[in-house]
Design an enzyme around this catalytic site. Structure first.
Site, PDB file in Angstrom:
ATOM      1  N   LEU A  88       0.814  -1.218   0.000  1.00 34.34           N
ATOM      2  CA  LEU A  88       0.000   0.000   0.000  1.00 34.34           C
ATOM      3  C   LEU A  88       0.845   1.265   0.000  1.00 34.34           C
ATOM      4  O   LEU A  88       1.889   1.336   0.641  1.00 34.34           O
ATOM      5  CB  LEU A  88      -0.922  -0.002   1.227  1.00 34.34           C
ATOM      6  CG  LEU A  88      -1.857  -1.209   1.308  1.00 34.34           C
ATOM      7  CD1 LEU A  88      -2.739  -1.105   2.550  1.00 34.34           C
ATOM      8  CD2 LEU A  88      -2.727  -1.338   0.053  1.00 34.34           C
ATOM      9  N   HIS A  89       0.369   2.258  -0.744  1.00 31.52           N
ATOM     10  CA  HIS A  89       1.016   3.569  -0.801  1.00 31.52           C
ATOM     11  C   HIS A  89      -0.072   4.628  -0.646  1.00 31.52           C
ATOM     12  O   HIS A  89      -1.253   4.294  -0.441  1.00 31.52           O
ATOM     13  CB  HIS A  89       1.797   3.720  -2.113  1.00 31.52           C
ATOM     14  CG  HIS A  89       1.002   3.367  -3.339  1.00 31.52           C
ATOM     15  ND1 HIS A  89      -0.128   4.056  -3.710  1.00 31.52           N
ATOM     16  CD2 HIS A  89       1.159   2.382  -4.263  1.00 31.52           C
ATOM     17  CE1 HIS A  89      -0.618   3.537  -4.817  1.00 31.52           C
ATOM     18  NE2 HIS A  89       0.132   2.506  -5.172  1.00 31.52           N
TER      19      HIS A  89
ATOM     20  N   HIS B 147      -3.421   4.192  -2.551  1.00 28.09           N
ATOM     21  CA  HIS B 147      -4.389   3.303  -1.895  1.00 28.09           C
ATOM     22  C   HIS B 147      -5.009   4.006  -0.681  1.00 28.09           C
ATOM     23  O   HIS B 147      -6.215   3.906  -0.445  1.00 28.09           O
ATOM     24  CB  HIS B 147      -3.695   2.043  -1.382  1.00 28.09           C
ATOM     25  CG  HIS B 147      -3.080   1.178  -2.434  1.00 28.09           C
ATOM     26  ND1 HIS B 147      -1.733   1.014  -2.555  1.00 28.09           N
ATOM     27  CD2 HIS B 147      -3.636   0.416  -3.410  1.00 28.09           C
ATOM     28  CE1 HIS B 147      -1.463   0.179  -3.546  1.00 28.09           C
ATOM     29  NE2 HIS B 147      -2.601  -0.189  -4.099  1.00 28.09           N
TER      30      HIS B 147
ATOM     31  N   LYS C 228      -6.310   6.059 -11.613  1.00 24.10           N
ATOM     32  CA  LYS C 228      -5.005   5.621 -12.120  1.00 24.10           C
ATOM     33  C   LYS C 228      -5.163   4.445 -13.091  1.00 24.10           C
ATOM     34  O   LYS C 228      -4.503   4.374 -14.112  1.00 24.10           O
ATOM     35  CB  LYS C 228      -4.139   5.245 -10.920  1.00 24.10           C
ATOM     36  CG  LYS C 228      -3.049   4.255 -11.143  1.00 24.10           C
ATOM     37  CD  LYS C 228      -1.846   4.905 -11.758  1.00 24.10           C
ATOM     38  CE  LYS C 228      -0.621   4.014 -11.764  1.00 24.10           C
ATOM     39  NZ  LYS C 228      -0.855   2.635 -12.127  1.00 24.10           N
ATOM     40  N   ASP C 229      -6.057   3.513 -12.729  1.00 23.67           N
ATOM     41  CA  ASP C 229      -6.317   2.352 -13.584  1.00 23.67           C
ATOM     42  C   ASP C 229      -7.645   2.614 -14.297  1.00 23.67           C
ATOM     43  O   ASP C 229      -8.682   2.044 -13.962  1.00 23.67           O
ATOM     44  CB  ASP C 229      -6.361   1.092 -12.722  1.00 23.67           C
ATOM     45  CG  ASP C 229      -5.034   0.860 -12.017  1.00 23.67           C
ATOM     46  OD1 ASP C 229      -4.089   0.418 -12.682  1.00 23.67           O
ATOM     47  OD2 ASP C 229      -4.921   1.188 -10.816  1.00 23.67           O
TER      48      ASP C 229
ATOM     49  N   GLN D  58      -9.627  -0.187 -16.066  1.00 21.98           N
ATOM     50  CA  GLN D  58     -10.193  -1.055 -15.024  1.00 21.98           C
ATOM     51  C   GLN D  58     -11.435  -0.407 -14.401  1.00 21.98           C
ATOM     52  O   GLN D  58     -12.475  -1.061 -14.227  1.00 21.98           O
ATOM     53  CB  GLN D  58      -9.133  -1.303 -13.955  1.00 21.98           C
ATOM     54  CG  GLN D  58      -9.657  -1.939 -12.684  1.00 21.98           C
ATOM     55  CD  GLN D  58      -8.535  -2.271 -11.724  1.00 21.98           C
ATOM     56  OE1 GLN D  58      -7.787  -3.203 -11.948  1.00 21.98           O
ATOM     57  NE2 GLN D  58      -8.399  -1.506 -10.649  1.00 21.98           N
TER      58      GLN D  58
ATOM     59  N   LEU E  86       1.766   7.182  -8.258  1.00 23.03           N
ATOM     60  CA  LEU E  86       2.175   6.148  -7.308  1.00 23.03           C
ATOM     61  C   LEU E  86       1.670   4.800  -7.804  1.00 23.03           C
ATOM     62  O   LEU E  86       0.561   4.685  -8.316  1.00 23.03           O
ATOM     63  CB  LEU E  86       1.579   6.439  -5.924  1.00 23.03           C
ATOM     64  CG  LEU E  86       2.031   7.717  -5.233  1.00 23.03           C
ATOM     65  CD1 LEU E  86       1.525   7.734  -3.793  1.00 23.03           C
ATOM     66  CD2 LEU E  86       3.533   7.857  -5.244  1.00 23.03           C
ATOM     67  N   SER E  87       2.520   3.792  -7.636  1.00 25.80           N
ATOM     68  CA  SER E  87       2.156   2.429  -8.024  1.00 25.80           C
ATOM     69  C   SER E  87       3.008   1.476  -7.210  1.00 25.80           C
ATOM     70  O   SER E  87       4.194   1.758  -6.949  1.00 25.80           O
ATOM     71  CB  SER E  87       2.424   2.220  -9.520  1.00 25.80           C
ATOM     72  OG  SER E  87       2.471   0.831  -9.812  1.00 25.80           O
ATOM     73  N   SER E  88       2.421   0.352  -6.832  1.00 27.72           N
ATOM     74  CA  SER E  88       3.213  -0.651  -6.095  1.00 27.72           C
ATOM     75  C   SER E  88       4.382  -1.093  -6.951  1.00 27.72           C
ATOM     76  O   SER E  88       5.435  -1.481  -6.427  1.00 27.72           O
ATOM     77  CB  SER E  88       2.337  -1.848  -5.749  1.00 27.72           C
ATOM     78  OG  SER E  88       1.199  -1.416  -5.037  1.00 27.72           O
TER      79      SER E  88
HETATM   80  P1  AMP Z   1      -3.832  -2.260  -6.851  1.00 23.62           P
HETATM   81  O1  AMP Z   1      -3.370  -2.601  -5.475  1.00 23.62           O
HETATM   82  O2  AMP Z   1      -2.737  -1.823  -7.771  1.00 23.62           O
HETATM   83  O3  AMP Z   1      -4.733  -3.309  -7.434  1.00 23.62           O
HETATM   84  O4  AMP Z   1      -4.742  -0.971  -6.702  1.00 23.62           O
HETATM   85  C1  AMP Z   1      -5.846  -0.960  -5.827  1.00 23.62           C
HETATM   86  C2  AMP Z   1      -6.634   0.290  -6.046  1.00 23.62           C
HETATM   87  O5  AMP Z   1      -5.822   1.437  -5.798  1.00 23.62           O
HETATM   88  C3  AMP Z   1      -7.147   0.427  -7.489  1.00 23.62           C
HETATM   89  O6  AMP Z   1      -8.479   0.937  -7.451  1.00 23.62           O
HETATM   90  C4  AMP Z   1      -6.187   1.419  -8.075  1.00 23.62           C
HETATM   91  O7  AMP Z   1      -6.725   2.149  -9.151  1.00 23.62           O
HETATM   92  C5  AMP Z   1      -5.919   2.320  -6.888  1.00 23.62           C
HETATM   93  N1  AMP Z   1      -4.663   3.053  -7.075  1.00 23.62           N
HETATM   94  C6  AMP Z   1      -3.450   2.534  -7.392  1.00 23.62           C
HETATM   95  N2  AMP Z   1      -2.548   3.534  -7.540  1.00 23.62           N
HETATM   96  C7  AMP Z   1      -3.203   4.698  -7.313  1.00 23.62           C
HETATM   97  C8  AMP Z   1      -2.827   6.081  -7.319  1.00 23.62           C
HETATM   98  N3  AMP Z   1      -1.583   6.455  -7.581  1.00 23.62           N
HETATM   99  N4  AMP Z   1      -3.774   7.009  -7.051  1.00 23.62           N
HETATM  100  C9  AMP Z   1      -5.053   6.621  -6.775  1.00 23.62           C
HETATM  101  N5  AMP Z   1      -5.471   5.349  -6.758  1.00 23.62           N
HETATM  102  C10 AMP Z   1      -4.565   4.390  -7.019  1.00 23.62           C
END
Ligand code: AMP
Length: 290
Positions: A34-35, A38, A150-151, A154, A185-187
């Protein structure tokens, strides 16, 4: 204190108890690591609902063979503390065996919105996403679920999933959280070397080039896309990192189909491999007021 639940029946019972007290249930599905992106979803959920459930599940079915399923970061203790600090009451952390019986047969076909862009690059990815989200919604039964812009592809597929399957969950779209230099931000940013991290800002720079072109009145999509590719290449040329641009496009924000001209609102989308790391980003585009 956050309660960690890995079992479906227990999760259902915890949500049912809250609902009996008249609480509205918010849900934030994640793959963990998580960042602040999230956590912005979590904060939106805490502001709008009474019981917030966050799931942490690295869903195997949305990874293609050869992708990073095994390597995907899983810092579960740090994730639980971060959720707890935000006031999340329940973390749902199922295992793949809990989510998928070995003889699973039925999956969700995400339809035409999944045909292009990430769907074309990652075979089966959105079927995996749509299926796991439908299952998570059915287990958690939230009033509202929170997803990041961001996605973007999706997000649009999930909105359609809820509509077409009558899932009765309100989808709340949350804006993209970025680093100071613009990188979303991205994991997966954790995979980037220092040099790759520097080069990765080619992605938001391509989006900024699109937004700038449109703000100056350029509405011809091939010209906007050329500006995106140019901005991307300028950054990449200054580095030794191996980078490939997967797509840089201007699309209809609802159908996700390519546009010829920006007439109303549109979306600029970019995907690239920086080293071996796949990065995606997007931003809204609007022509200047007449
Ligand atoms: P993930 O863990 O990558 O599957 O992402 C979980 C949720 O967090 C999804 O709805 C993503 O779109 C959202 N998310 C990921 N990165 C960001 C970001 N930088 N800003 C806002 N939402 C994000």
């Amino acid at each position: 204190m956050i309660e960690r639940i890995s079992n479906k029946a227990e999760l259902r019972a915890a949500v049912a108890a809250a609902r009996k007290e008249g609480k509205r249930v918010g849900f934030v599905p994640t793959m963990g690591a998580l960042h602040e992106g999230h956590l912005s979803l979590v904060r939106a959920a805490c502001a709008r609902t009474d019981l917030v459930v966050a799931s942490i599940f690295v869903n195997p079915t949305q990874f293609s063979p050869g992708e990073d399923f095994e390597a995907y970061p899983r810092p579960i203790e740090a994730d639980l503390s971060a959720l707890s600090a935000e006031g999340v009451e329940v973390a749902f952390t199922p295992t793949p065996a809990t989510m998928y019986a070995p003889d699973t047969q039925v999956t969700v076909d995400p339809g035409p919105l999944a045909a292009r862009w990430e769907g074309a690059l990652r075979a089966g990815h959105f079927a995996g996403v749509a299926t796991v989200v439908a299952k998570l919604f059915s287990i958690v039964r939230p009033d509202l679920a929170f997803f990041g812009e961001k996605d973007y592809q999706q997000l649009k597929i999930i909105e359609r999933l809820v509509l077409d399957l009558d899932l009765g969950v309100g989808i709340v779209a949350c804006p993209t959280v970025r680093e100071r230099d613009g990188l979303a931000l991205s994991s997966r940013n954790a995979y980037l070397s220092a040099q790759e991290r520097q080069t990765a800002i080619a992605v938001p720079e391509a989006l900024e080039a699109a937004a700038r072109a449109v703000a100056w009145g350029e509405l011809d999509v091939p010209a906007i896309e050329a500006a995106m590719r140019d901005a991307f290449q300028v950054r990449v040329a200054a580095s030794d990192v191996a980078v490939s641009l997967d797509y840089a496009a201007v699309i209809d924000p609802a159908t996700l189909e390519p546009l010829e001209r920006v007439a109303g609102t549109a979306r600029a989308i970019v995907a690239a491999h920086v080293g071996t790391t796949h990065l995606i980003d997007n931003c809204p585009l609007a022509p200047p007021a007449a």
